[in-house]
Design a protein around this motif. Sequence first.
Motif, PDB file in Angstrom:
ATOM      1  N   SER A 145      36.652  38.873  23.686  1.00 23.53           N
ATOM      2  CA  SER A 145      37.069  39.815  24.725  1.00 23.53           C
ATOM      3  C   SER A 145      36.153  39.766  25.952  1.00 23.53           C
ATOM      4  N   PHE A 146      34.883  39.407  25.789  1.00 23.98           N
ATOM      5  CA  PHE A 146      33.953  39.307  26.913  1.00 23.98           C
ATOM      6  C   PHE A 146      34.446  38.250  27.906  1.00 23.98           C
ATOM      7  N   GLY A 147      34.873  37.113  27.385  1.00 24.77           N
ATOM      8  CA  GLY A 147      35.412  36.061  28.242  1.00 24.77           C
ATOM      9  C   GLY A 147      36.671  36.509  28.958  1.00 24.77           C
ATOM     10  N   LYS A 148      37.541  37.207  28.222  1.00 23.31           N
ATOM     11  CA  LYS A 148      38.805  37.675  28.801  1.00 23.31           C
ATOM     12  C   LYS A 148      38.584  38.691  29.918  1.00 23.31           C
ATOM     13  N   VAL A 149      37.600  39.574  29.753  1.00 15.53           N
ATOM     14  CA  VAL A 149      37.388  40.588  30.780  1.00 15.53           C
ATOM     15  C   VAL A 149      36.834  39.958  32.066  1.00 15.53           C
ATOM     16  N   LEU A 150      36.085  38.869  31.932  1.00 15.34           N
ATOM     17  CA  LEU A 150      35.610  38.159  33.116  1.00 15.34           C
ATOM     18  C   LEU A 150      36.782  37.537  33.875  1.00 15.34           C
ATOM     19  N   MET A 151      37.790  37.077  33.136  1.00 10.75           N
ATOM     20  CA  MET A 151      38.995  36.527  33.766  1.00 10.75           C
ATOM     21  C   MET A 151      39.726  37.610  34.551  1.00 10.75           C
ATOM     22  N   SER A 152      39.849  38.785  33.955  1.00  8.11           N
ATOM     23  CA  SER A 152      40.516  39.897  34.636  1.00  8.11           C
ATOM     24  C   SER A 152      39.745  40.311  35.888  1.00  8.11           C
ATOM     25  N   THR A 153      38.410  40.317  35.778  1.00  8.69           N
ATOM     26  CA  THR A 153      37.560  40.668  36.921  1.00  8.69           C
ATOM     27  C   THR A 153      37.720  39.650  38.041  1.00  8.69           C
ATOM     28  N   GLN A 154      37.810  38.381  37.671  1.00  5.32           N
ATOM     29  CA  GLN A 154      37.978  37.327  38.673  1.00  5.32           C
ATOM     30  C   GLN A 154      39.277  37.530  39.455  1.00  5.32           C
ATOM     31  N   MET A 155      40.354  37.887  38.766  1.00  5.89           N
ATOM     32  CA  MET A 155      41.631  38.103  39.461  1.00  5.89           C
ATOM     33  C   MET A 155      41.576  39.339  40.357  1.00  5.89           C
ATOM     34  N   ALA A 156      40.852  40.361  39.907  1.00  4.96           N
ATOM     35  CA  ALA A 156      40.753  41.593  40.702  1.00  4.96           C
ATOM     36  C   ALA A 156      39.960  41.367  41.986  1.00  4.96           C
ATOM     37  N   ILE A 157      38.953  40.473  41.938  1.00  4.23           N
ATOM     38  CA  ILE A 157      38.031  40.316  43.075  1.00  4.23           C
ATOM     39  C   ILE A 157      38.280  39.037  43.857  1.00  4.23           C
ATOM     40  N   GLY A 158      38.604  37.944  43.148  1.00  3.75           N
ATOM     41  CA  GLY A 158      38.931  36.704  43.845  1.00  3.75           C
ATOM     42  C   GLY A 158      37.820  35.684  43.966  1.00  3.75           C
ATOM     43  N   PHE A 159      36.697  35.876  43.243  1.00  2.00           N
ATOM     44  CA  PHE A 159      35.626  34.872  43.296  1.00  2.00           C
ATOM     45  C   PHE A 159      36.040  33.630  42.507  1.00  2.00           C
ATOM     46  N   ALA A 160      35.297  32.553  42.703  1.00  5.32           N
ATOM     47  CA  ALA A 160      35.560  31.311  41.974  1.00  5.32           C
ATOM     48  C   ALA A 160      34.761  31.278  40.677  1.00  5.32           C
TER      49      ALA A 160
END
Length: 605
Positions: free
Chosen positions: A240-255
Motif C-alpha cells: 500500500s505504501f507504493g500505491k499511495v505514492l502513485m496516488s500522490t503523484q497523480m494529485a500533484i503531477g511530479f515525475a
Amino acid sequence: MPTTINDNFVDSLPPNVAVQFLERVAKSPQREAFRYPEGAGWASVTWKQAGDEVSRMAAGLLALGVQPEQRVGIASGTRYEWILADLGIMCAGAATTTVYPSTNEDDTAYILSDSECQVVFAEDDVQLAKLTARKSELPTVHKVVTFDGRADGDWIIGLEDLEKLGEAYLAEHPGVIEETAKSIKSEQLATLIYTSGTTGRPKGVRLRHSSWVYEGEAIAAQNILSEDDLEFRWLPMAHSFGKVLMSTQMAIGFAAAIDGRVDKIVDNLGIVKPTFMGAAPRIFEKAYARIVTMQEAEGGLKEKIFNQAFKVGLQVDKLKREGKSVPLPLSLQHGLFDKLVFSKIRERFGGRVRFFISGAAALNRDIAEWFHAAGIIILEGYGLTETSAGSFVNLPDDYRFGTVGRVFPASQVKIDDTGEILIKGPGVMDGYHNLPDETAKSLTDDGWLKTGDKGELDPDGKLRITGRIKELFKTSGGKYIAPPAIESKFKAICPYASQFMVFGNERNYVVALVTLDPDAIAEWAKENNVAGDYAAIVSSEACRAMVAGYVDELNKNLNRWETIKKWELLDHDLTVESGELTPSMKVKRNVVEDNYKATIANFYA
C-alpha cells in the motif's frame, strides 16, 4: 510556522482513480511523468504518452470482457509496466489484486483464487511457472498477460498483444475509456491488497476508489511536494505504501523514476538525483550501517574526523530543537564538518534529497537523529494497508522525532481505554474480502478501525507508537516487555545487525535471537581476518565477542527486567524465501519462534 490544512479539500475530490489519472494527463500532457531503466540509461515518458499506453491497456482488458469491479491480478516487481497495468485496470473499471513477486506458489494460487481474478499480469517466466503449475486451481483466470515471459498465444499473451487488442477495441468504441471512467462510482472496489500477515493465510483488504483518491489529495493538501519534485520509487507496488505514492503523484503531477531492484537503490539515487523517496526503515538501517562500518574500516584520522563531525552535528541539532542559539565556535566547527563529512553523505543519496519518508515499520529515533545531523530529513509516517497506507506523517516544517506526526486532514484518531490506536476516515477499508467475522473484529459499528497498535498523542496531537498489542508480553515477574522497542535500540547500536528478536513471555528473563547483515559482516570478517562463509563467520569467537559487546551496550540502557540475559546468533539471516519474513520485510515472529523453539527452550534449561 507549521502548515495549516483545511479539511474542505475533500469536497472537491475526483470521483475515482481513473478520472484522477485522466485529469492529470489533460492538465500536464507534456510534462515528464515517468522514467525507467532502458539499456544503459533511462527512458522518459510524458503524461500524454503514459495516458495513451494506459488507454490501450484498459481497452485491451475491456476487449477481454473484464467487467466493473472484477479483479485483475498483478504478479510482478516494481517497474514501469506495473504502473501501466494498474492504471489500465483502474481505467477499465476493474479492481487490482496485488501479488508480491516473492510470494510462494501456494499463496499466489490462494490469492488469485480467493479474489476470483479474471486476468493476471505476470512479470516473467518465474511468475508464469507459478500460475501454470496451479492452473487447475484458477478457474476464473481466463487470460494471463506477461511483461517479459514466454507467451503461448492462447492462455498466455504478451503485453503487446493486449495493446493490439486495445487498439482495435478503441477503433470500434472511440471515447470508451473516458465514458468508462465517468461511470465508476467512488465507492467501487479499486484494489484488493492481501496483507502478508505474520500469522495464517493472507487477508484481502478491500479498498475503494475514493480511498486512494483521498490519500493522494490529502498529501497534496499538506503542501510538502510540488510538480517540480522528482521521486525515486523502488518500493513494492504490491504494498500500500507504493500505491499511495502513485496516488500522490497523480494529485500533484511530479515525475517518478521507477526501478524496483533493491540492489540498485544506491546507484540509482546517484544517477536519478531525486528530491524525495519513500522507504522502509530497513533501507535507512542498512545505509547507516554501511557508512559507519566503512569509516571504521578506514580508521585513523578519517575515522576521528567522522566521529567528531557527528558529535558536533548531534549537539547542534539538539540545541536548535530546544530553541537555543548555537555558540559561534560550535557553529564554525559544524560548517567545517558539513563540508568534510556531511556533504559527502548527502551526495551518496544524489545530493538533492529534500526529505525521505519512512513507513511500513517503526524507525529507530537514534538513526533518524543521525541522518538529521548529516542534513538529511527522514519524515516518519504511519498507516496500515487497512487505511490505504497513509494516516499520519511528519511535515518538513513541523516534525518531532519519535512521533509519526498528526493524523491526515479529514481523518480522526483516538486512543481507547486499553491504549489501542483507533482511526476513522476516508482511507479506511470496507473490510476483509470474504471474511465477515474478521471484518467485524477490526471495524466498529460506527466506522473506527482497530489498528492493533498501542500509542499516545502528545499535546500537539502528534502520535507516538508505543508498541504492538499482540507483541507485548509479560515476564513471570509480572513486567510488560515491548520487543520492538528493544529490537530497534539494538539495530541503532550495532551496525552489523539485521534482526534482533526478543522473547520471554511468561519466563523469568528476556532472551534474544540475532542475525547479522550478510554484506556488512562479510566486510567485518575481511577486516578482522575471519575466514569462511556467513555461518562460519557468525560461529567464530571473534564475531561472538563483537556481538556480546553490543549486547552489553544495549543492556546499559534498558530497565533491569528488560535486559537480555542470553542470546544466540543464527547461522543464516532471515529471508522472505525462508518464510521467516513477510514480503514487506517484517519478521514473522511466530514462525521464527516455532523454528527455534528448541534453542529458546535451552536458554531456560
